[in-house]
Every structure is written in C-alpha cells, then in structure tokens.
Design a protein around this motif. Sequence first.
Motif, PDB file in Angstrom:
ATOM      1  N   GLN A  22       0.827  -1.228   0.000  1.00 20.29           N
ATOM      2  CA  GLN A  22       0.000   0.000   0.000  1.00 20.29           C
ATOM      3  C   GLN A  22       0.845   1.254   0.000  1.00 20.29           C
ATOM      4  O   GLN A  22       0.659   2.164  -0.812  1.00 20.29           O
ATOM      5  N   LYS A  23       1.818   1.304   0.949  1.00 20.26           N
ATOM      6  CA  LYS A  23       2.654   2.491   1.114  1.00 20.26           C
ATOM      7  C   LYS A  23       3.338   2.879  -0.207  1.00 20.26           C
ATOM      8  O   LYS A  23       3.427   4.047  -0.565  1.00 20.26           O
ATOM      9  N   HIS A  24       3.807   1.844  -0.925  1.00 22.14           N
ATOM     10  CA  HIS A  24       4.543   2.112  -2.166  1.00 22.14           C
ATOM     11  C   HIS A  24       3.603   2.511  -3.292  1.00 22.14           C
ATOM     12  O   HIS A  24       3.973   3.291  -4.168  1.00 22.14           O
ATOM     13  N   ILE A  25       2.388   1.970  -3.264  1.00 23.04           N
ATOM     14  CA  ILE A  25       1.413   2.384  -4.282  1.00 23.04           C
ATOM     15  C   ILE A  25       1.021   3.838  -4.041  1.00 23.04           C
ATOM     16  O   ILE A  25       0.874   4.615  -4.990  1.00 23.04           O
ATOM     17  N   VAL A  26       0.898   4.220  -2.751  1.00 26.71           N
ATOM     18  CA  VAL A  26       0.608   5.628  -2.431  1.00 26.71           C
ATOM     19  C   VAL A  26       1.742   6.520  -2.953  1.00 26.71           C
ATOM     20  O   VAL A  26       1.498   7.554  -3.586  1.00 26.71           O
ATOM     21  N   ALA A  27       2.993   6.101  -2.749  1.00 26.73           N
ATOM     22  CA  ALA A  27       4.143   6.886  -3.238  1.00 26.73           C
ATOM     23  C   ALA A  27       4.104   6.991  -4.758  1.00 26.73           C
ATOM     24  O   ALA A  27       4.416   8.041  -5.331  1.00 26.73           O
TER      25      ALA A  27
END
Lengths: 106, 206
Positions: A22-27
């Motif tokens: 999730q965190k990387h998709i947000v980035a």
Amino acid sequence: MAAVNHSATEETKKRHKHEGPQKHIVAYIMSLILTLIAFAAVIAGEVNTSFIIFILLMMAGLQVFVQMGFWMHMKDKGHTYAIIGILGGIFIAGTMIIMAEFWAWW
Amino acid sequence: MSAHSHVDGQLPHEPEKATLEGRNKVLGFWLFLGAEVVLFGTLFSAFLALRDKVGDGNPTADELFNLSTVAIATFILLTSSLTSVFATQAMHAGKKMAMIWWLVITVLFGLGFLGLEIYEFSEYVHEGHGFTTSAFSSSFYTLVGFHGAHVAFGVLWISIIIGQVLKKGLTVVTAPKVYVSGLYWHFIDVVWVFIFTVVYLMGKVG
C-alpha cells in the motif's frame, strides 16, 4: 543455526512485520500526481515563466522527497550515512549548478 | 564461518543486512550514489549554462521537444521504479520467484524506455539536431545520453543478477545485490525527474 548468530544484528533478530504494498502504491500515485501537475503547468502555460519554473522545481523536489524517502528507504532508521553521502553530493552538485546558472555568462 | 549456511534454508529478515559484507555493500553503494549526484550535477550545470546557445538556424528546445513522448517515457520509468520496489519487498518476504518476475518486468520497462529514447534521438537527428550542431545539442545529448547509458547498464546488471539468483538461489550473498540494484534503479528514476523537469519542461517554458 549457531553459525548464523554472529551475523545477526538487532535489526535482523527482531521480527519484522512484512509491510504490504500500500505504502509504495501511495508513493507511486503521489509521484504520478506531481508529474501531472508539472506537465499541466507547462501545457496550460502563458501565465508567468518564472512562476511556472518555480512550480516545476517544487514538484520535482517533492517527488524526489517521496521517492527517496519511501522507495529508497531513506526515511527508515539506520540511514544516517546514506543521508550524509547524498547531501555531500548535493552540496557539490548544487555549487556547480548555481555557478552555471548565475555566473557562467556574468 | 560462512554466514549463508542456513540449515533450514530460512533467510533472515532483511537478508541484505544480515552479514557485515552485505551492510558494507549497502553503505558503499550510498557513497557511490553521492558521487553519482556530483556526476549528474556537473552535467546538469553544463546543460544549464549552454541551453540557450543554439547558434543560427539550429533547432531550439521548444521546437524540438515533443511532450507526449516525454510523458510516456516518464510513465514507463516511474512504473518500473514501482515494480523494482515490489521486487525488493518480495525479496524481504523470501519469495524468490515473485522477486524474479518483478525484476523481469522492471528490465522490460527499462528496455521500453531505452527504445523510446533511441527513437526520440533519431527523430532529433533527422530534424537537424546532431551531437555537434550547437552547444545546446552537445550538452543535451551528453546529459540525457548519460542517463540513458545508466538505464542500459541497469538493464544489463539486473538481468545478470536475475541469472545469478536463478543459479545460486536467494541467499545472504545474492540478496544485497538485489537490494543495491533496486537502489540504483530508483536513483535513475530520481535523475529522470530532474531531466524531464529541467531539460524538457523548462525547455518548453523557455
């Protein structure tokens, strides 16, 4: 397993929660939005050149912050030397760029 | 005392930091990236100093650049950075094959980016924008071409790492290489952010 123990550090001993994507998709989405803003500012154009350039540099700076922080893990702990290395590079590169932009054709 | 004698075949968490050698590799790579910042910084400064020096009748940045090609290239490289971070996450989860597939996708995106750049450069040459046309063209090809050379090296390097992981497995020896090549790939994407901003978008603005 005894052979492994000598190399286990505090960081590897404690159990890590495996973080999801999730965190990387947000980035990724943040990077896409920042890129879109930059392209849109140029395509819309016609306003004020120095204002557009200010927007472009802001978007690039923010995007680098997002990508180096999340994808290169620079926001994680244990990255003091990484930050020193990169800041050292930026210091020298920044000196060169300021020289070229403002003083080369004095 | 080899550190990769895991009797149960279980990798430690964050295998790239499990050995001193691995940690040193990551630290040394960050110092290398600091030096890369200087390298690209000097190329950017040369470009900034020369970007208006087109000479008589030669194409200017505004006439040459096609923003849709640049947008596609940007999208490809940004997406490859995401697939590269997925490869690192799969490596941390110990999923070897998932990691390899993410690396393969990253390499394919890298090849796509290179193909687009070669096409773009050949178009420019057709429009009379050769390496020696003007100070602007020389500094442009040096900066953007150096970035392209970094992409080409990354494609080659990651491909070789894929081969090595397939042959030797995911161990505390191969894991730091995967991690460090991921850092390299993200760094290339970060440099591209400045290239599309400073070279292409600012070239259009004037």
